[in-house]
Design an enzyme around this catalytic site. Structure first.
Site, PDB file in Angstrom:
ATOM      1  N   GLN A   8       0.854  -1.148  -0.145  1.00 23.84           N
ATOM      2  CA  GLN A   8      -0.100  -0.016   0.134  1.00 23.84           C
ATOM      3  C   GLN A   8       1.069   1.125  -0.076  1.00 23.84           C
ATOM      4  O   GLN A   8       1.918   1.144   0.717  1.00 23.84           O
ATOM      5  CB  GLN A   8      -0.813  -0.070   1.275  1.00 23.84           C
ATOM      6  CG  GLN A   8      -2.196   0.798   1.112  1.00 23.84           C
ATOM      7  CD  GLN A   8      -3.369  -0.003   0.765  1.00 23.84           C
ATOM      8  OE1 GLN A   8      -3.953  -0.792   1.554  1.00 23.84           O
ATOM      9  NE2 GLN A   8      -4.039   0.360  -0.293  1.00 23.84           N
ATOM     10  N   THR A  12      -0.742  -3.092   7.268  1.00 25.11           N
ATOM     11  CA  THR A  12      -0.756  -4.487   7.108  1.00 25.11           C
ATOM     12  C   THR A  12      -1.436  -5.020   5.834  1.00 25.11           C
ATOM     13  O   THR A  12      -1.924  -6.220   5.741  1.00 25.11           O
ATOM     14  CB  THR A  12      -1.459  -4.947   8.466  1.00 25.11           C
ATOM     15  OG1 THR A  12      -0.942  -4.497   9.364  1.00 25.11           O
ATOM     16  CG2 THR A  12      -1.414  -6.629   8.675  1.00 25.11           C
ATOM     17  N   HIS A  13      -1.626  -4.211   4.893  1.00 20.33           N
ATOM     18  CA  HIS A  13      -2.455  -4.682   3.810  1.00 20.33           C
ATOM     19  C   HIS A  13      -1.529  -5.256   2.777  1.00 20.33           C
ATOM     20  O   HIS A  13      -1.127  -4.789   1.724  1.00 20.33           O
ATOM     21  CB  HIS A  13      -2.953  -3.398   3.065  1.00 20.33           C
ATOM     22  CG  HIS A  13      -3.926  -2.869   4.079  1.00 20.33           C
ATOM     23  ND1 HIS A  13      -4.436  -1.593   3.896  1.00 20.33           N
ATOM     24  CD2 HIS A  13      -4.542  -3.330   5.397  1.00 20.33           C
ATOM     25  CE1 HIS A  13      -5.312  -1.079   5.012  1.00 20.33           C
ATOM     26  NE2 HIS A  13      -5.190  -2.319   5.792  1.00 20.33           N
ATOM     27  N   ASN A  14      -0.947  -6.425   3.015  1.00 23.77           N
ATOM     28  CA  ASN A  14      -0.248  -7.232   2.002  1.00 23.77           C
ATOM     29  C   ASN A  14      -0.934  -7.879   1.117  1.00 23.77           C
ATOM     30  O   ASN A  14      -1.967  -8.530   1.659  1.00 23.77           O
ATOM     31  CB  ASN A  14       0.841  -7.983   2.727  1.00 23.77           C
ATOM     32  CG  ASN A  14       1.991  -7.656   3.677  1.00 23.77           C
ATOM     33  OD1 ASN A  14       2.884  -7.026   3.087  1.00 23.77           O
ATOM     34  ND2 ASN A  14       1.587  -7.425   4.914  1.00 23.77           N
TER      35      ASN A  14
END
Length: 588
Positions: free
Chosen positions: A346, A513-515
């Site tokens: 992100q 934490t947007h993997n």
């Protein structure tokens, strides 16, 4: 010695959002389901109790709900010319641990990706020409926004999302997001009551001819009973959402929306504190026999099952596929292989405005209580004269005023001592922050694979990241930061800051934490790991559900789309796959 257990119809790896949705849907279809969860059991009354849930030191700083590197670390590098090293502490992102997974500690932003996201390669080629995206590895997801609408709707009503629709059946709705795709109906709950900071943000952005709207929120604006008959309470705006479980049953999670019903079913079982080591394949390598896992006593078990669903955090799904020999690991030199392909992150940036005469009371907050403008998101604006594709939502969501980490101070303030304390006191109530959440587009050189050097406590190779922010995404983020600077100036405060994204991804400071990606969905088995129904192209009785399926990441939080994909997969398993189990749903 491995203990062989009685056969199950379905074994699910991980019991977060996707695992709980699939378990509920498939047990409703009469299947016998077991979920195997690496972390501990977690429930509201026992684990997020009102007496201690708002402990910032325990949960916000010491990260009691998160995966620890001693359990599983990952290695990081920016390019293939570097040697990857292990993260000694999770910093840039924070995977969850235990039942509920990352869905326990999220903020609650609940977005729908747009049709132009699902068909991104065709969309951008048609509008700007193939040359505009030649340096990116963009590809269509294999589904359309219209196909996904029903699944988005089911997730939003399961979770009791608070918001205001912007487009119902093609009719633009006053007060909603005018750029969203058509939806069949409004959100189940109205928007949350706004606090001062997002109210002011809406006034200022509206004066700049932008289109602010309430951020879709999984923090409930009112009491709600979801379609499973589970009651949740109105959010009290305590400001302890991200990094915390909700003590008030007011933030949607597997615990507050599904598990109270699921755990009563006789055809469902969960085994916690048990780590799946690998998926077991038969001699043909085209059929999964079940999974092998180990409990905290070191005892090893084989769980036979007719169907295996990988529902762990996206990165863990990818690693488990690699460790199990499901599909071919991606090679950036040849472009061949699909497992690990199209890893994305992100591309965020932030701004702060400091005032002398305002009091925002930042401690009255919730994780998704705020206002957003999407005028610069995705392809909502003309990229013709620009040198990038993609975009970002701009969000004013003051999620908390927690005492340890909420310390806004203007540039030039000492980092310690009496002057720092004075600046903290002066700025705590009178600072407004907003941020951009930018898209992340895939390139050939950003990928995941297995580290050749470092192993975990079971001797298995760690997952290795090779990632840096692509030039396209840096140009996009800086252009959006220019727009954010216009907004910051329009507030008329004493001074402002505008932090810009730079090359050189650093895994230490927290970012998102947007993997996404690594086991992406698509129409071609040469460039995707799973088909449009999240079914493995290589092992037909394995489905892989989560953000690992994203072919790129949009300028939005992923959870709404993750939840919709879970319903999308569950529907096709029940309605199509079970009629002819073990067979591909899409011909390669």
């Amino acid at each position: 010695m491995t203990t062989i257990l009685p056969r199950k119809d379905v074994v699910i790896v991980g019991l977060g959002w996707t695992g709980a949705i699939l378990a509920h849907e498939l047990t409703e279809g009469g299947l016998d389901v077991v979920a195997i969860e690496r972390g501990p059991w977690r429930d509201t009354a026992t684990d997020f109790n009102i007496g201690y849930a708002q402990d910032e030191l325990r949960y916000g700083i010491r990260r009691d709900l998160f995966l620890q590197p001693a359990v599983e670390a990952m290695t990081m590098r920016n390019s293939t010319s570097q040697t990857a090293l292990p993260m000694r502490d999770y910093g840039s992102f924070l995977p969850g641990n235990g039942v509920g997974g990352a869905g326990v500690h999220w903020n609650g932003h609940t977005w729908r990706f747009w049709d132009s996201d699902f068909q991104i390669a065709d969309h951008l080629r048609d509008r700007y020409g193939a040359g505009r995206i030649q340096d990116l590895q963009l590809q269509n997801w294999g589904v359309t926004g219209a196909e996904m609408e029903k699944s988005f709707d089911r997730f939003e009503y399961l979770a009791g999302i608070s918001g205001k629709a912007g487009n119902i059946s093609g009719q633009i709705q006053e007060g909603g997001n005018p750029f969203e795709d058509p939806r069949a109906r409004d959100y189940p709950l109205p928007p949350m009551q706004m606090t001062y900071a997002p109210t002011l943000f809406a006034e200022v952005t509206r004066s700049l001819n932008l289109h602010p709207f309430p951020t879709p929120s999984a923090n409930l604006s009112k009491d709600y009973i979801n379609p499973l008959g589970i009651a949740m309470g109105q959010c009290t705006m305590c400001g302890f959402c991200e990094r915390f479980g909700c003590a008030n049953y007011s933030k949607s999670s597997a615990q507050t929306t599904i598990l109270p019903v699921l755990m009563k079913k006789k055809n469902f079982e969960v085994r916690t504190d048990s780590e799946v080591l690998h998926v077991d394949l038969d001699a043909s390598k085209k059929h999964a026999r079940g999974v092998t896992y180990v409990n905290t006593s070191g005892e090893e078990f084989f769980q036979p099952a007719d169907m295996v669903l990988l529902c762990a955090y996206g990165l863990h799904n990818v690693r488990l596929m690699m460790l199990s020999g499901i599909g071919q690991i991606y090679d950036p030199n040849t472009g061949e292989g699909t497992i690990g392909r199209n890893y994305c992150y992100q591309t965020n940036a932030g701004a702060q405005v400091f005032f002398d005469d305002k009091n925002f009371n930042p401690f009255i907050a919730a994780g998704a209580l705020g206002q957003t403008v999407d005028d610069y998101n995705g392809d909502a604006f003309d990229h013709g004269p620009l040198d990038f594709v993609g975009g970002a939502g701009i969000n004013c969501i003051p999620s908390n005023g927690r005492p340890i980490q909420t310390r806004p101070t203007p540039p030039g303030t000492p980092r310690w001592g009496s002057d720092w304390k004075k600046a903290t006191v002066k700025s705590y109530k009178s600072t407004l922050g907003f941020s951009s959440q930018g898209s992340s587009y895939p390139t050939r050189g950003n990928y995941l694979d297995l580290d050749p050097t470092y192993t975990d406590r079971f001797g298995r190779p760690l997952l290795r990241f090779t990632f840096d922010f692509p030039d396209n995404d840096i140009r996009m983020s800086n252009w959006v930061s220019d727009r954010m600077e216009d907004i910051a100036k329009a507030f008329g405060g004493r001074q402002y800051t505008n932090t810009r994204r730079k090359k050189g991804w650093d895994s230490v400071p927290y970012q998102s934490t947007h993997n996404t990606g690594g086991a992406i969905m698509g129409t071609d088995p040469k460039t995707s790991a799973v088909n449009k129904y999240l079914q493995s192209w290589d092992v037909a009785n394995v489905f892989v559900i989560g953000a690992s399926a994203f072919a790129h990441n949009a300028g939005k939080n992923p959870t709404g789309t993750v939840g919709a994909l879970a319903f999308h997969a569950a529907d096709v398993i029940r309605q199509q796959y079970l009629r002819n189990p073990g067979q591909p749903l899409v011909s390669a």
